[in-house]
Design an enzyme around this catalytic site. Structure first.
Site, PDB file in Angstrom:
ATOM      1  CG  HIS A  96      33.162 110.564-141.502  1.00  0.00           C
ATOM      2  ND1 HIS A  96      31.928 111.104-141.819  1.00  0.00           N
ATOM      3  CD2 HIS A  96      34.044 111.599-141.583  1.00  0.00           C
ATOM      4  CE1 HIS A  96      32.055 112.387-142.066  1.00  0.00           C
ATOM      5  NE2 HIS A  96      33.333 112.716-141.932  1.00  0.00           N
ATOM      6  CB  SER A 120      34.811 114.934-140.058  1.00  0.00           C
ATOM      7  OG  SER A 120      35.321 114.750-141.356  1.00  0.00           O
TER       8      SER A 120
END
Length: 219
Positions: free
Chosen positions: A168, A117
């Site tokens: 992220h 991610s």
């Protein structure tokens, strides 16, 4: 969208699946010891010199649901970014964004972490860069707006869960800046001063974040 097969995207998916299978055979991808053995992000080990752990986590996943969600996202998002930037620019954006995300996670998140991610958020960031640089293109502008909404929703959900928010964010910022650095000649020209400013910002920002991580991990 091009009919060319997204070769780099498919290669990355294959590598992730192979690593997941190897971890499963070795004792399970949710086993903390297996995660550490295969290269998950561990702050103390990075501070001790295992810098490669800023790279390897993007190819490891914690459980079946984790890898399925990330690989589906990688396929559909990677297919677009690989076409728009070209395969090698796409690969650089993916890998360096993943490292940027892991540096941010190293600096601000003490927990062991792994997953693609960080790199995937880098691809979102690269598309947001396209939305800024080529806003006159109706297709890019529309998709960039949709991705922006998706990014905001994901970051908000990170605040309420155990997801690595800093990883992220680091990947997103890294991908946004890398989009300028790499350019997208198949679409149009990115002004040179923007590319140099983005490169300087990328290097300085993540160098400072890495230093903070080293200080925190050894304090």
């Amino acid at each position: 969208m091009s009919k060319k097969r997204p070769k780099i995207t498919i290669l990355l998916i294959v590598i992730n699946i192979v690593m997941y299978l190897l971890m499963t055979v070795a004792g399970g991808s949710t086993n903390p010891n297996i995660l550490i053995e295969f290269g998950a992000k561990d702050n103390a080990l990075i501070a001790a010199g295992q810098i490669w752990r800023l790279f390897t986590p993007m190819f490891l996943h914690i459980g079946f649901q984790h890898i399925v969600l990330n690989m589906v996202t990688l396929y559909f998002l990677g297919m677009q970014i690989e076409y728009l930037f070209g395969p090698w620019r796409f690969l650089v954006i993916y890998l360096v964004s993943g490292i940027c995300g892991n540096i941010a996670s190293f600096a601000f998140t003490p927990a062991i972490s792994a997953g693609a991610s960080t790199a995937l958020f880098g691809l979102f960031g690269a598309y947001l860069m396209l939305g800024e640089s080529f806003r006159d293109d109706p297709y890019i502008r529309t998709i960039a707006k949709q991705f922006l909404v998706l990014v905001v929703l994901n970051l908000l959900s990170d605040l309420t869960g155990s997801i690595d928010l800093w990883g992220h964010l680091g990947g997103l910022i890294g991908g946004f800046l890398l989009g300028y650095v790499m350019g997208a000649p198949q679409i149009g020209k990115v002004e040179m001063h923007k590319r140099w400013l983005a490169l300087a910002g990328l290097v300085l920002l993540f160098a400072m974040i890495f230093v903070r991580g080293m200080h925190t991990a050894t304090a």
